[in-house]
Write a protein that holds these residues in place. Sequence first.
Motif, short mmCIF file in Angstrom:
data_model
loop_
_atom_site.label_atom_id
_atom_site.label_comp_id
_atom_site.label_asym_id
_atom_site.label_seq_id
_atom_site.Cartn_x
_atom_site.Cartn_y
_atom_site.Cartn_z
N VAL A 31 -15.00 3.75 -14.38
CA VAL A 31 -14.55 4.61 -15.48
C VAL A 31 -13.64 3.80 -16.40
O VAL A 31 -12.93 2.90 -15.95
CB VAL A 31 -13.81 5.86 -14.94
CG1 VAL A 31 -12.51 5.49 -14.25
CG2 VAL A 31 -13.54 6.87 -16.06
N SER A 148 -8.89 14.75 -15.10
CA SER A 148 -9.44 13.40 -14.98
C SER A 148 -9.52 12.97 -13.52
O SER A 148 -10.53 12.40 -13.07
CB SER A 148 -8.56 12.39 -15.73
OG SER A 148 -8.43 12.77 -17.07
N ILE A 152 -12.90 11.83 -11.73
CA ILE A 152 -13.09 10.41 -11.42
C ILE A 152 -13.35 10.18 -9.93
O ILE A 152 -14.18 9.36 -9.55
CB ILE A 152 -11.88 9.59 -11.93
CG1 ILE A 152 -11.87 9.58 -13.46
CG2 ILE A 152 -11.90 8.17 -11.38
CD1 ILE A 152 -10.59 9.07 -14.10
#
Length: 225
Positions: A31, A148, A152
């Motif tokens: 990422v 996030s 992730i």
Amino acid sequence: MRIDIITCLPRLLDSFFAHSILQRAQQGGYVEVVVHDLRDYTADKHRRVDDYAFGGGAGMVMQIEPIARCIRSLQADRAYDEVIYMTPDGERLNQRTTNTLSLRQNLIILCGHYKGVDERVRELFITKEISIGDYVLSGGELAACVLSDAIIRLLPGVLNDETSALTDSFQDNLLAPPVYTRPAEFEGHRIPDILLSGHEAKIDEWRHEQALERTRIRRPDLLDS
Ligand code: ADE
């Protein structure tokens, strides 16, 4: 995957993404997280991002121009699957939404502040509004970190043991079963014998029963959904 986060407090996000799994995920190329300071997209020398609310009332409102400039400059470089606004009046985040978002390529996350953003930002640019719970934070930054992180850790390869994200609480609408490690006995408290039996199928069955029982007691609403 690439995540662009737009905020007027970029430093707040730095340390969050500089440690542990999130740092490893970036270093491993799974990422790319890019934080944008909204003030870099202002046109005045005071770098203002907010103004008084039309019609009066307490609290400042985030202006549309810097946000529009920032989002448009990002969209000029690549196509985004979602432009997400973190807000307490958005759809409540759950594992299903997180799983779906983890399959996307490029995401923008906009952090709100003060009394929120000018409504036209939501109408013109935002494709998804997400709340992390029924409480109000001072800004959307923490909420952006939560979102996030939840996304992730699901990206294939990010967790060492790929199956571990699949056995998290909420996957399959069940809470996770109890887990134990050494010592097998602590001050007279022994772990369940089944875990020492070496019988994999029986252990799986026991874990499933425990997950069901725990869900029934703590979150019966999950079993209805
Ligand atoms: N900003 C302020 N409070 C929030 C919440 N609960 N969820 C998402 N963003 C927010």
